[in-house]
Write an enzyme that holds these catalytic residues in place. Structure first.
Site, PDB file in Angstrom:
ATOM      1  N   ASP A 343       0.727  -1.038   0.157  1.00 11.78           N
ATOM      2  CA  ASP A 343       0.112   0.211   0.115  1.00 11.78           C
ATOM      3  C   ASP A 343       0.903   1.044  -0.398  1.00 11.78           C
ATOM      4  OD1 ASP A 343      -2.572   1.123   0.387  1.00 11.78           O
ATOM      5  OD2 ASP A 343      -1.758   2.219   2.347  1.00 11.78           O
ATOM      6  N   GLU A 379       2.012  -0.186  -4.900  1.00 12.25           N
ATOM      7  CA  GLU A 379       0.935   0.200  -5.436  1.00 12.25           C
ATOM      8  C   GLU A 379       1.647   1.824  -5.449  1.00 12.25           C
ATOM      9  OE1 GLU A 379      -3.142   2.470  -3.985  1.00 12.25           O
ATOM     10  OE2 GLU A 379      -1.735   2.202  -1.955  1.00 12.25           O
TER      11      GLU A 379
END
Length: 734
Positions: A343, A379
């Site tokens: 993330d 990401e």
């Protein structure tokens, strides 16, 4: 309580079959106490007197799995210098492998008096805190083997443990929403039907439920609020939270592996649940604030925030990096997971200020013999300056391709754009990845993900509808690149529902026909809706749970069929980029590995790409020009394919090109539902493609006569055993 010196490695609580070793890093601490809690809450404090290289440690021969514990760390309390030590605050071990309970919000878990951020609060937080748990590391893996599916053959399914399983009628009530539910045969059967090779689970590291959300009657449903990087989330366990969550998680992984499905974890190492200077003191903030968090240079009371959550983990500190790497290795070696999706990964590249592709974290991953061998998905953005880094991660990494998502959405809603952008995304985004020596599989392609509209909502809403989040619809992305086809939300209009269904098929077909690694959001194949909410992070209810009672079964079948087409034909999952140059065929002919076609069947010309020439385009994929070999060293040979796209509002007549060794074409897929399974098309024939539709043509193969494998036929073929003067027939008759 009997105490021995113990060892400074490994960090955390480690049970060896006889007793437990405890080790805690804190460079700034002056004194550390290990706190053990009985079943009725009685606290026993054990001073840790042995210190090596800032690691405080002890071995307790009487401590067994299931023991609850925490730490009290003594030291200076001077926020201006970054020091926030306070022994009145019970601290969760950053290396806890299991966590019992939840945080009870209130003044005790904060290190300052409410309303006075620079003050000190000395209320004891023990009764309000979650506790670490000593776990039993022994587990019967029953010969578990990790599938190790190559990227080129991977199909990723992004899922939420609770959201995917909470309403499934085939799962017993007592295990819905848990790791055991993910491992249930009905879920595994569904994943296998779809052809999924990996399930990517949204955060399962122990996370904290925010007080601000609880006050609104909401919760941190997504889980991007980690507090313990080695502990599986305890609320996803059906059997208990005194170490049972570890056993249940391992059981889930074992069951998925037995079905050939990999487990990828969505991990949040960029920040923690302790927030900024106004956040609680739960773990690292009280253990060693300066080491674990990135602080502002001019005033260390304040936290540098590249994540929008209040703090950023200090990826420039060796001890913070060690925590990340130790956590990753633990999940691979002890929990048997197959990869990670990071993330806001750009935040981990901010060793100083700017995003640095060669930051220490990536160097550590590159040389690590364990972590470097699993799937690593970034990401590739954060909220800091220069944070959008699609295409800029090291060669070992794959990336969520946000440009793919945006371009494909714009194309199918008919947004004017250069067709070259769409062509690049469809063929693996060479413009983003080839320069660094990467292959098409560096691009993890997706149209929807947990953050944003579901696929059904993408074709049903023009605007977000996040009122239930309690922020006056101000949260969530406002530019969704969506289209509702004339009505906002559900409608009884047959024509609108027909084109919405077709558009969902277009997106799924495009995703599974694109070079790269496809990722599908859970429930998109079922027609799942969030009723226009594009930011369901706080909705632990029917808004975000998959509705298994109202499944779009035709869409499930279509998705499974597209996945089979991709699996069966390497043309759609090449390991190398197209180059557009002629490839020598076995018959001596030369033909391009890829050719882009205008509707009249002729090649696209340079001016066509930028002229806004239209919303319709075709692509010829050379099945004999793959330029790859199988594990035996044999050339990979496939059929030729043509894929036709019409994102416009009018019917388009496409003329099929004349290909020497493909006299006719079969229509395999027609998202408008008219031409599939029709008679083969002659070369140069015209095929009608509906508005907002996609069609897949494959070269027609003449079926060879089926060989008779019966016993009689086999005997008849043995003419060398026939007696002189006798015919095979008479021999059989005899």
């Amino acid at each position: 309580m009997q105490t021995w010196p113990g060892s400074s490695y490994p960090l955390g609580a480690t049970f060896d079959g006889n007793g437990t070793n405890f080790a805690l890093f804190s460079e700034g601490a002056e004194r550390v106490e290990l706190c053990l809690f009985g079943d009725r809450g009685k606290e026993t404090r054990v001073p840790l007197v042995d210190v090596d290289a800032y690691v405080w440690h002890a071995y307790l021969p009487q401590v067994r799995p299931g023991q609850r514990y925490g730490y009290r760390v003594y030291g200076p309390n001077d926020p201006k210098s970054g020091a926030r030590f306070n022994p009145n605050k019970l601290l969760l071990d950053p290396y806890a492998k299991a966590v019992e309970g939840q945080v009870t919000w209130g003044q005790p878990v904060f290190g300052y008096d409410f309303g006075e951020p620079d003050s000190r609060n000395d209320e004891d937080s023990a009764t309000s805190m979650m506790k670490g748990v000593v776990v039993n590391p022994y587990f019967d893996w029953a010969g578990d083997r990790q599938p190790k599916t190559p990227y080129s053959e991977s199909f990723i399914y992004e899922a939420h443990v609770k959201g995917l399983t909470q309403t499934h009628p085939g799962i017993p009530d007592e295990i819905r929403g848990t790791y055991s539910a993910i491992a249930h045969p009905v879920i595994i059967e569904h994943l296998k039907k779809l052809g999924v090779t990996a399930i990517e689970l949204m955060p399962v590291h122990q996370f904290v439920n925010d007080s601000t959300l609880q006050e609104k009657g909401l919760s941190n449903y997504w889980g991007y609020n980690t507090i313990a990087f080695l502990a599986p989330q305890n609320t996803y366990a059906s059997t208990g939270d005194r170490g049972q969550q570890v056993e249940e998680f391992k059981g889930m992984v074992r069951a998925l592996h037995a079905a050939g499905i990999e487990v990828i974890l969505d991990v949040v190492y960029n920040h923690t649940a302790e927030g900024n200077h106004l956040g609680p003191t739960l773990s690292m903030k009280g253990v060693d604030n300066v080491a674990y968090y990135k602080l502002e240079d001019d005033d260390k009371r304040y936290y540098t925030d590249y994540t929008g959550t209040g703090n950023s983990l200090n990826a420039g500190n060796p001890h913070a990096l060690q925590l990340i790497m130790d956590s990753l290795r633990y999940w691979v070696l002890e929990m048997h997971v197959d990869g990670f999706r990071f993330d806001l990964a750009s935040a981990l590249a901010r060793e100083f200020y700017d995003v640095d592709r060669l930051a220490t974290f990536f160097e550590l991953v590159q040389q690590d013999p364990v972590v470097s061998q699993v799937k690593l998905i970034a990401e590739p953005w954060d909220v800091g300056p220069g944070g959008y880094q699609v295409g800029n991660f090291p060669p070992q990494w794959t990336e969520w391709n946000g440009k793919y998502r945006d371009t494909v959405r714009d194309f199918w809603r008919g947004e004017p754009q250069a067709l070259g952008e769409f062509a690049s995304r469809l063929t693996g985004s060479a413009d983003l990845y080839e320069h660094s020596g990467r292959r098409p599989v560096a691009s993890v392609n997706f149209v929807t993900a947990h953050d944003g509209f579901t696929l059904r909502d993408l074709v049903s809403y023009n605007e977000k509808h996040n009122e239930a989040n309690g922020e006056d619809n101000n949260d969530g992305e406002s530019h969704n690149r969506s289209m509702n086809f004339g009505v906002e939300g559900p409608t009884d209009d047959v024509e609108i529902n027909t084109i919405r269904a077709r558009q969902q098929r277009n997106f799924i077909a495009t995703l599974l026909l694109s070079q790269g690694v496809p990722m599908l959001l859970h429930g998109d194949e079922l027609g799942r809706t969030q009723y226009g909410n594009n930011n369901g992070y706080a909705q632990d209810n029917e808004i975000t749970w998959v509705d298994w009672e109202n499944v779009d079964q035709p869409l499930v079948e279509f998705t499974a069929a597209m996945a089979r087409l991709r699996r069966d034909h390497p043309t759609f999952r090449r390991r190398r980029f197209f180059n557009g140059r002629p490839v020598r065929m076995q018959d001596g002919e030369q033909r391009r590995d890829i050719a882009w076609l205008r509707p009249d069947g002729t090649l696209m010309q340079p001016d066509d790409w930028e002229s806004g020439f239209g919303r319709a385009i075709g692509v010829f994929l050379n099945g004999r020009g793959i330029r790859e070999r199988d594990y035996r060293g044999e050339p990979i040979v496939d059929k030729h394919f043509i894929v036709l796209f019409n994102a416009g509002d009018d019917i388009v007549d496409f003329r099929t090109p004349v290909i020497d060794d493909s006299p006719m074409w079969n229509v395999l897929i027609d998202t408008a539902g008219e031409k599939a399974d029709s008679d083969p098309l002659q070369p140069g024939a015209t095929v009608r493609l509906h508005a907002k539709a996609l069609m897949v043509l494959s070269e027609h193969s003449v079926m060879e006569p089926e060989i008779d494998h019966s016993v009689a036929a086999s005997l008849a073929a043995q003419t060398d055993t026939t007696m002189p003067g006798q015919s095979p027939k008479s021999e059989l008759e005899h």
